[in-house]
Design a protein around this motif. Structure first.
Motif, short mmCIF file in Angstrom:
data_model
loop_
_atom_site.label_atom_id
_atom_site.label_comp_id
_atom_site.label_asym_id
_atom_site.label_seq_id
_atom_site.Cartn_x
_atom_site.Cartn_y
_atom_site.Cartn_z
N SER A 75 35.99 41.93 30.70
CA SER A 75 37.00 41.68 31.73
C SER A 75 38.36 42.22 31.36
O SER A 75 39.27 42.20 32.21
CB SER A 75 37.10 40.17 31.99
N SER A 76 38.55 42.69 30.14
CA SER A 76 39.84 43.24 29.72
C SER A 76 39.90 44.76 29.77
O SER A 76 40.87 45.35 29.30
CB SER A 76 40.17 42.75 28.30
N GLN A 77 38.88 45.38 30.32
CA GLN A 77 38.89 46.83 30.42
C GLN A 77 39.89 47.31 31.47
O GLN A 77 40.51 46.51 32.18
CB GLN A 77 37.48 47.34 30.76
N LYS A 78 40.05 48.62 31.56
CA LYS A 78 41.02 49.21 32.48
C LYS A 78 40.29 49.96 33.60
O LYS A 78 39.47 50.84 33.34
CB LYS A 78 41.94 50.19 31.74
N SER A 79 40.56 49.57 34.84
CA SER A 79 40.02 50.26 36.00
C SER A 79 40.82 49.82 37.22
O SER A 79 41.70 48.95 37.13
CB SER A 79 38.53 49.95 36.20
N PHE A 80 40.49 50.40 38.36
CA PHE A 80 41.18 50.02 39.60
C PHE A 80 40.90 48.57 39.97
O PHE A 80 41.80 47.82 40.38
CB PHE A 80 40.75 50.95 40.73
N ILE A 81 39.66 48.13 39.80
CA ILE A 81 39.30 46.75 40.14
C ILE A 81 39.93 45.79 39.15
O ILE A 81 40.40 44.70 39.53
CB ILE A 81 37.78 46.58 40.18
N HIS A 82 39.97 46.15 37.87
CA HIS A 82 40.59 45.28 36.88
C HIS A 82 42.08 45.10 37.13
O HIS A 82 42.64 44.04 36.86
CB HIS A 82 40.38 45.85 35.47
N SER A 83 42.73 46.14 37.64
CA SER A 83 44.18 46.09 37.83
C SER A 83 44.60 45.30 39.06
O SER A 83 45.78 45.01 39.22
CB SER A 83 44.74 47.52 37.94
N LEU A 84 43.67 44.96 39.93
CA LEU A 84 44.02 44.17 41.11
C LEU A 84 44.45 42.77 40.69
O LEU A 84 44.02 42.25 39.67
CB LEU A 84 42.83 44.09 42.07
N ILE A 130 30.11 37.01 42.37
CA ILE A 130 30.62 36.16 41.30
C ILE A 130 30.62 36.91 39.97
O ILE A 130 31.57 36.82 39.18
CB ILE A 130 29.76 34.88 41.20
N VAL A 131 29.57 37.69 39.72
CA VAL A 131 29.51 38.51 38.50
C VAL A 131 30.63 39.55 38.51
O VAL A 131 31.26 39.80 37.48
CB VAL A 131 28.13 39.18 38.38
N LEU A 132 30.90 40.14 39.67
CA LEU A 132 31.98 41.11 39.77
C LEU A 132 33.32 40.46 39.45
O LEU A 132 34.15 41.04 38.73
CB LEU A 132 32.00 41.71 41.18
N LEU A 133 33.55 39.27 39.97
CA LEU A 133 34.81 38.57 39.71
C LEU A 133 34.96 38.23 38.23
O LEU A 133 36.01 38.46 37.63
CB LEU A 133 34.88 37.31 40.56
N SER A 134 33.92 37.66 37.63
CA SER A 134 34.00 37.26 36.23
C SER A 134 34.04 38.44 35.28
O SER A 134 34.55 38.31 34.15
CB SER A 134 32.81 36.36 35.88
N SER A 135 33.52 39.60 35.70
CA SER A 135 33.49 40.77 34.83
C SER A 135 34.77 41.59 34.89
O SER A 135 34.98 42.45 34.02
CB SER A 135 32.30 41.66 35.19
N THR A 136 35.60 41.36 35.88
CA THR A 136 36.83 42.16 36.03
C THR A 136 38.10 41.32 35.93
O THR A 136 39.18 41.86 36.08
CB THR A 136 36.83 42.88 37.39
N THR A 137 37.97 40.02 35.67
CA THR A 137 39.13 39.14 35.60
C THR A 137 38.98 38.22 34.39
O THR A 137 37.94 37.58 34.22
CB THR A 137 39.26 38.27 36.87
N THR A 138 40.01 38.15 33.57
CA THR A 138 39.97 37.27 32.42
C THR A 138 40.07 35.82 32.87
O THR A 138 40.55 35.51 33.97
CB THR A 138 41.11 37.59 31.45
#
Length: 280
Positions: free
Chosen positions: A12-21, A134-142
């Motif tokens: 969840s700490s990686q860098k991408s467009f979805i992570h930066s939202l 839910i997996v998308l949310l938990s994988s892209t947000t700390t």
């Protein structure tokens, strides 16, 4: 499983467009996708809505730059529960159908109905789509960002504090579990070693669980005492600073919510009496 707990924040700490939202945008979007999918009536329209929603999930997962292996590994954790929940539905009648046709008949009066199989497949599609978001949310947000997002969305601070403590003690429990298993490994004890007597393995596993419980309890008491020494009390809350939404977050939220509303509406009920032919 415990080892994967410590790698949870790495993804969840990686860098991408979805992570930066903004975490608020992702939290609202995930909840809206679940509500939209669940609110679709139990009918064949769920197949079209589920397919479109899953394609949307795949697009967002692609932009998150996360390996598909991580998704399948997390899906396998909950998939047995989903299959067990949906699998039992094929043997029972439900209130969504008035007539039933028997597909297979077993002894002792056990029957599998065509309508029940259809209902189970619809339920499984809803489960897979909701869990994927839910997996998308938990994988892209700390986890910390999720707590702060909940606070900015006016979730009661008592609930946020309870969740924060639960997350904190989850990692404490994981550390204690690792210490206990390492101590057993240094003594050459393997609970899956069939060369050891079965009763011996069960007794030592019981000792391990008891030791794990006692150590966790003692660590919790020490942590709570240290928190009291630092001024923790019943009126203590997590400080959450204000953070305005940028134009990218607003556009993503508006477009995403519009999509989640329009697609189920047109798949289930066509207000203009237009037949929509999907390529699938």
């Amino acid at each position: 499983m415990i080892e994967e707990l410590f790698d949870l924040e790495e993804v969840s700490s990686q860098k991408s467009f979805i992570h930066s939202l903004d975490a608020r945008v992702k939290l609202i979007f995930c909840c809206a996708a679940i509500i939209s999918m669940v609110s679709v009536p139990y009918s064949p329209a769920v197949y079209d809505v589920g397919l479109v929603f899953f394609l949307l999930f795949l697009i967002l997962w692609f932009f998150s730059r996360i390996s598909p292996v991580i998704y399948f590994r997390r899906l396998l954790i909950a998939l047995p529960f989903g299959f067990m929940l949906c699998g039992f539905q094929i043997f029972f009648k439900n209130r969504y159908y008035s007539e039933y046709h028997t597909l297979v008949e077993f002894p002792f009066g056990i029957q599998i109905f065509y309508e029940s199989v259809q209902f189970a497949s619809i339920l499984l599609i809803k489960f897979l789509v909701c869990y994927s978001f839910i997996v998308l949310l938990s994988s892209t947000t700390t986890l910390q960002d999720l707590l702060e997002a909940a606070g900015r969305l006016k979730v009661p601070p008592e609930l946020i504090l309870a969740l924060a403590m639960m997350i904190r003690y989850l990692y404490v429990f994981g550390i204690i579990y690792r210490k206990v298993t390492d101590s057993l490994s240094t003594r050459l004890f393997d609970p899956f070693n069939r060369a050891l007597p079965y009763k011996y393995r069960i007794v030592n596993m019981g000792y391990m669980m008891g030791s794990l419980f006692i150590r966790s309890l003692e660590q919790g008491e020490r942590t709570y005492a240290s928190m009291l020494c630092r001024g923790y009390g019943r009126d203590s809350y997590i400080f959450i600073r204000k953070k305005p939404l940028v134009i990218t977050d607003i556009l993503f939220l508006v477009i995403g919510l519009s999509f989640l509303i329009i697609i189920p509406f047109f798949c289930w009920y066509d207000p203009f009496q237009v037949t929509i032919v999907f390529p699938w």
